[in-house]
Write a protein that holds these residues in place. Structure first.
Motif, mmCIF file in Angstrom:
data_model
loop_
_atom_site.group_PDB
_atom_site.id
_atom_site.type_symbol
_atom_site.label_atom_id
_atom_site.label_comp_id
_atom_site.label_asym_id
_atom_site.label_seq_id
_atom_site.Cartn_x
_atom_site.Cartn_y
_atom_site.Cartn_z
ATOM 1 N N ASP A 58 0.867 -1.180 0.000
ATOM 2 C CA ASP A 58 0.000 0.000 0.000
ATOM 3 C C ASP A 58 0.904 1.230 0.000
ATOM 4 O O ASP A 58 1.817 1.336 0.829
ATOM 5 C CB ASP A 58 -0.868 -0.032 1.269
ATOM 6 C CG ASP A 58 -1.790 1.163 1.377
ATOM 7 O OD1 ASP A 58 -1.900 1.917 0.393
ATOM 8 O OD2 ASP A 58 -2.405 1.332 2.453
ATOM 9 N N ASP A 60 0.159 4.258 0.780
ATOM 10 C CA ASP A 60 -0.088 5.099 1.945
ATOM 11 C C ASP A 60 -0.165 4.223 3.195
ATOM 12 O O ASP A 60 -1.191 3.618 3.480
ATOM 13 C CB ASP A 60 -1.408 5.845 1.731
ATOM 14 C CG ASP A 60 -1.686 6.819 2.848
ATOM 15 O OD1 ASP A 60 -0.870 6.913 3.779
ATOM 16 O OD2 ASP A 60 -2.727 7.488 2.784
ATOM 17 N N VAL A 68 6.325 3.493 -0.858
ATOM 18 C CA VAL A 68 7.407 3.540 -1.843
ATOM 19 C C VAL A 68 8.759 3.413 -1.131
ATOM 20 O O VAL A 68 9.652 2.690 -1.591
ATOM 21 C CB VAL A 68 7.352 4.864 -2.657
ATOM 22 C CG1 VAL A 68 8.508 4.953 -3.627
ATOM 23 C CG2 VAL A 68 6.042 4.952 -3.409
ATOM 24 N N ASN A 88 -5.057 4.326 -3.648
ATOM 25 C CA ASN A 88 -6.442 4.768 -3.798
ATOM 26 C C ASN A 88 -6.594 5.714 -4.977
ATOM 27 O O ASN A 88 -7.694 5.976 -5.425
ATOM 28 C CB ASN A 88 -6.897 5.486 -2.525
ATOM 29 C CG ASN A 88 -7.392 4.510 -1.465
ATOM 30 O OD1 ASN A 88 -8.122 3.579 -1.787
ATOM 31 N ND2 ASN A 88 -6.983 4.705 -0.231
ATOM 32 N N TYR A 89 -5.482 6.275 -5.451
ATOM 33 C CA TYR A 89 -5.572 7.336 -6.461
ATOM 34 C C TYR A 89 -4.731 7.059 -7.690
ATOM 35 O O TYR A 89 -3.729 6.364 -7.633
ATOM 36 C CB TYR A 89 -5.094 8.655 -5.856
ATOM 37 C CG TYR A 89 -5.839 9.042 -4.636
ATOM 38 C CD1 TYR A 89 -7.222 9.183 -4.683
ATOM 39 C CD2 TYR A 89 -5.191 9.247 -3.440
ATOM 40 C CE1 TYR A 89 -7.927 9.536 -3.560
ATOM 41 C CE2 TYR A 89 -5.890 9.612 -2.306
ATOM 42 C CZ TYR A 89 -7.260 9.753 -2.370
ATOM 43 O OH TYR A 89 -7.958 10.101 -1.267
ATOM 44 N N ASP A 90 -5.131 7.684 -8.793
ATOM 45 C CA ASP A 90 -4.351 7.524 -10.021
ATOM 46 C C ASP A 90 -3.214 8.543 -10.047
ATOM 47 O O ASP A 90 -3.332 9.605 -10.636
ATOM 48 C CB ASP A 90 -5.244 7.659 -11.263
ATOM 49 C CG ASP A 90 -5.985 8.978 -11.311
ATOM 50 O OD1 ASP A 90 -6.186 9.558 -10.242
ATOM 51 O OD2 ASP A 90 -6.336 9.435 -12.407
ATOM 52 N N GLU A 91 -2.150 8.223 -9.365
ATOM 53 C CA GLU A 91 -0.982 9.092 -9.354
ATOM 54 C C GLU A 91 0.261 8.276 -9.678
ATOM 55 O O GLU A 91 1.161 8.121 -8.839
ATOM 56 C CB GLU A 91 -0.817 9.746 -7.975
ATOM 57 C CG GLU A 91 -1.750 10.907 -7.781
ATOM 58 C CD GLU A 91 -1.829 11.361 -6.351
ATOM 59 O OE1 GLU A 91 -1.266 10.680 -5.468
ATOM 60 O OE2 GLU A 91 -2.460 12.390 -6.118
ATOM 61 N N GLY A 93 2.685 9.007 -11.035
ATOM 62 C CA GLY A 93 3.882 9.859 -10.964
ATOM 63 C C GLY A 93 4.867 9.359 -9.922
ATOM 64 O O GLY A 93 6.054 9.674 -10.003
ATOM 65 N N VAL A 94 4.397 8.583 -8.952
ATOM 66 C CA VAL A 94 5.332 8.064 -7.936
ATOM 67 C C VAL A 94 6.399 7.191 -8.600
ATOM 68 O O VAL A 94 7.508 7.089 -8.096
ATOM 69 C CB VAL A 94 4.651 7.248 -6.816
ATOM 70 C CG1 VAL A 94 3.749 8.103 -5.987
ATOM 71 C CG2 VAL A 94 3.918 6.057 -7.356
ATOM 72 N N THR A 96 7.987 7.885 -11.072
ATOM 73 C CA THR A 96 9.097 8.736 -11.539
ATOM 74 C C THR A 96 10.155 8.872 -10.442
ATOM 75 O O THR A 96 11.281 9.267 -10.712
ATOM 76 C CB THR A 96 8.617 10.144 -11.915
ATOM 77 O OG1 THR A 96 8.049 10.747 -10.754
ATOM 78 C CG2 THR A 96 7.622 10.124 -13.038
ATOM 79 N N ALA A 97 9.748 8.571 -9.207
ATOM 80 C CA ALA A 97 10.701 8.682 -8.093
ATOM 81 C C ALA A 97 11.598 7.443 -8.019
ATOM 82 O O ALA A 97 12.523 7.386 -7.229
ATOM 83 C CB ALA A 97 9.942 8.853 -6.781
ATOM 84 N N LYS A 111 -6.599 0.497 -5.845
ATOM 85 C CA LYS A 111 -7.166 -0.444 -4.886
ATOM 86 C C LYS A 111 -8.527 -0.959 -5.355
ATOM 87 O O LYS A 111 -8.918 -2.068 -5.035
ATOM 88 C CB LYS A 111 -7.300 0.217 -3.519
ATOM 89 C CG LYS A 111 -5.996 0.242 -2.757
ATOM 90 C CD LYS A 111 -6.224 0.661 -1.333
ATOM 91 C CE LYS A 111 -4.939 0.554 -0.534
ATOM 92 N NZ LYS A 111 -5.128 1.044 0.839
ATOM 93 N N LYS A 112 -9.239 -0.119 -6.100
ATOM 94 C CA LYS A 112 -10.559 -0.596 -6.519
ATOM 95 C C LYS A 112 -10.463 -1.723 -7.552
ATOM 96 O O LYS A 112 -11.422 -2.449 -7.757
ATOM 97 C CB LYS A 112 -11.431 0.544 -7.017
ATOM 98 C CG LYS A 112 -11.011 1.203 -8.280
ATOM 99 C CD LYS A 112 -12.055 2.262 -8.598
ATOM 100 C CE LYS A 112 -11.674 3.022 -9.844
ATOM 101 N NZ LYS A 112 -12.599 4.112 -10.097
ATOM 102 N N ARG A 220 1.241 12.769 -18.492
ATOM 103 C CA ARG A 220 1.375 14.111 -17.919
ATOM 104 C C ARG A 220 0.021 14.763 -17.711
ATOM 105 O O ARG A 220 -0.880 14.563 -18.465
ATOM 106 C CB ARG A 220 2.232 14.994 -18.825
ATOM 107 C CG ARG A 220 3.670 14.499 -18.899
ATOM 108 C CD ARG A 220 4.358 14.775 -17.579
ATOM 109 N NE ARG A 220 5.587 14.031 -17.415
ATOM 110 C CZ ARG A 220 6.783 14.440 -17.821
ATOM 111 N NH1 ARG A 220 6.908 15.554 -18.448
ATOM 112 N NH2 ARG A 220 7.838 13.726 -17.562
#
Lengths: 220, 361
Positions: A58, A60, A68, A88-91, A93-94, A96-97, A111-112, A220
């Protein structure tokens, strides 16, 4: 459980969700859940004993290290471990880290999507093989960049690239698009050519590069 | 250092509530009688203030006071202890919207009081520095956002799973029931994905905990329907901004994020901009941020000031940085900020620069 079952650990701070993951995956023969944890400290302490091949993490995890960071620490100890991030979210972008030199073996799932067991199993198998796998809903939501290499692909090639990004094997792509396996192989070669990816670096490496380029240009 | 004392707090409260008479009364046996507005109020206050830690619930109400026709009394609790009450007196009936605003103000006052040392007297407890206010406010927002993103999200997600199971088990003939279950599921999903997510992000950008670049990427995406934004993070900053052992402190990352957030919001709201560029680079010892937009910049009617920018300046100063906003010869507004990097970082940057230069000669 079979001899070739993939050893999986789960890191999820919410007990109800953790239990749901464990019970959902326990019905699959190709996967064995060896342990489930609520935070990163416990995971790292038991990593050498659990010997997981894939970790569902997870993003978060509440106060303390994020998912991460926990995953990166696991990678330092077990460099070959595959990681499936749950969010939980469409990000995405993590991602990229994460160091692109070792970009393979990561997945990003919403998660859904966990209610569709097929998605999660495909992500586990994909990261175990060293692929980058992106949630189907996220792939569908990516927007054309307009000026990138991905925009030069034909609609059919793009359809295949979308399925590659979701972790589908060549055979599964052929089945889904009702194509001959040979046609899929040809389409994939054309995609690599269009994206300027050297296939000689190996099938997995090329697939990872194609997915990351897709994510970079359209995410983007 | 500016400070906020009860003398300054009261007019703000008064303005917010737009009532005729506002009092914030510490509860004690020798509280000034004038604060209680007549003897009838005293037992009411006593009852409310000792009634428990919650002041949003049914204990809030309307009471007829001795000197005013209507009064609203909202108990204030600090560290789960009754502290006093926020009282609003006026001659007109109190509207529901006033009650709502007063509850927000009461929460703010309660939070402000909670930041004082536990042994402070009531008059001391109302004195807070800007830095402490900002810091405590950010901590509070973060706590609420983490709860929203984590536990609340997961519980709603599990509820939608349960509804999906109900849908699967409903008989084919029960189409009405199936439709209603699907509607409830969709409503929960919409609240979870849209409302809670938006609120959570406004409170605290969770990705900042990881690194600056992914947080800024998410921010740029958030603005993308209304503003085309180009994000440029230098490779040196990308190296410093590693999720493990990040060389850019979390407080600097957060301040940097907030400046970009305010600059982009301002570009859309006041500057009528279509595009913007956010660049993050570094010089020895400093992280350098620049946000430029193609809007109309500052004008005589809309100068570069306002509470948003004042807050931003305080936020940047708080972490040892410097903020500069200019509307130069080019159209649009340019917001620049410098944030100090730890000494260790600047040495590291110099070492890496020297290494790079050596490799290229």
């Amino acid at each position: 459980m079979t001899d070739v079952s993939i050893r999986v650990i789960i890191v999820e701070d919410e007990a109800l969700f953790r239990d749901l993951l464990v019970s959902s995956l326990s019905v699959r023969d190709e996967i064995v859940v060896v342990a489930a944890y609520q935070d990163g400290t416990e995971v790292l302490a038991n990593l050498s004993q659990d010997r997981p091949q894939v970790a569902l993490v997870d993003i978060d995890l509440g106060p303390g290290d994020t998912g991460v960071q926990v995953a990166l620490r696991m990678r330092q100890i077990l460099p070959s471990i595959g990681i499936v991030f749950l969010s939980n979210y469409d990000e995405p972008g993590v991602l990229t880290a994460i160091n692109r030199e070792r970009a393979g073996g990561w997945a990003y799932l919403l998660k859904k999507s966990v209610s569709h067991l097929g998605h999660i199993v495909r992500a586990i198998e994909g990261v175990h093989d060293g692929l980058v796998v992106i949630d189907p809903r996220l792939v569908k939501a990516l927007d054309p960049g307009g000026k990138g290499l991905v925009d030069t692909l034909t609609p059919r090639q793009h359809q295949v690239l979308e399925l590659m990004a979701q972790g589908y094997s060549n055979a599964a792509i052929a089945e889904r698009l009702v194509l001959q396996p040979k046609s899929v192989e040809n389409l994939i070669s054309q995609i690599y050519q269009g994206l300027g990816i050297d296939y000689a670096e190996g099938a997995i490496h090329a697939r990872v590069k194609a997915t990351l380029l897709f994510l970079d240009e359209w995410g983007r | 250092m500016k400070s906020m004392c009860s003398d300054q707090l009261l007019p703000a409260v008064q303005e917010a509530i737009q009532a005729t008479s506002v009092q914030i009364c510490p509860w004690s046996a020798d509280a000034p009688a004038s604060c209680l507005s007549g003897p009838q109020m005293r037992p009411v206050l006593e009852n409310l203030c000792r009634g428990g830690s919650s002041y949003y619930g049914p204990t809030c109400g309307y009471f007829i006071g001795a000197n005013h026709t209507y009064a609203m009394v909202i108990p204030l609790s600090v560290r789960q202890q009754p502290w006093g009450a926020l009282c609003v007196f006026q001659d007109q009936p109190i509207a529901a919207s006033q009650l709502e605003r007063a509850q927000s103000v009461a929460r703010l006052v309660e939070w402000g009081l909670s930041q004082a040392p536990p042994d402070a007297t009531p008059s001391q407890s109302a004195t807070l520095s800007d830095a402490a206010l900002l810091e405590a406010h950010e901590a509070f927002c973060r706590e609420v956002a983490e709860e929203l993103h984590g536990r609340v999200q997961n519980k709603l997600l599990l509820a939608t799973y349960a509804l999906e199971r109900c849908l699967e088990s409903a008989e084919d003939g029960e189409s009405d029931l199936r439709e209603r279950i699907a509607q409830v599921r969709d409503t929960i999903e919409s609240v979870r994905e849209e409302d809670i997510r938006r609120l959570g992000h406004r409170l605290f950008p969770g990705l900042v905990r990881l690194a600056l670049k992914p947080a800024l990427l998410a921010l740029v995406r958030f603005f993308s329907p209304v503003l085309t934004t180009h994000l440029v993070v230098s490779s040196q900053v990308a190296r410093l901004d590693s999720p493990l052992g990040n060389q850019i402190g979390e407080e600097i990352r957060l301040a940097c994020y907030r400046v970009v957030e305010e600059a982009l919001a301002n570009a859309v709201r006041h500057g009528r901009a279509h595009s913007a560029t956010v660049s993050v680079s570094n010089t020895p010892g400093w992280l350098v941020l620049r946000v430029e937009d193609d809007g109309c910049g500052a004008t005589a009617s809309e100068p570069i000031e306002g509470i948003g920018w004042a807050l931003m300046k305080s936020r940047v100063n708080m972490v040892g940085g410097v903020l500069d906003i200019s509307s130069g010869s080019k159209p649009g507004l340019a917001v620049s900020a410098r944030f100090p990097l730890p000494r260790k970082t600047s040495r590291l940057v110099r070492m890496r620069a020297a290494q790079q230069s050596f490799l290229h000669t």
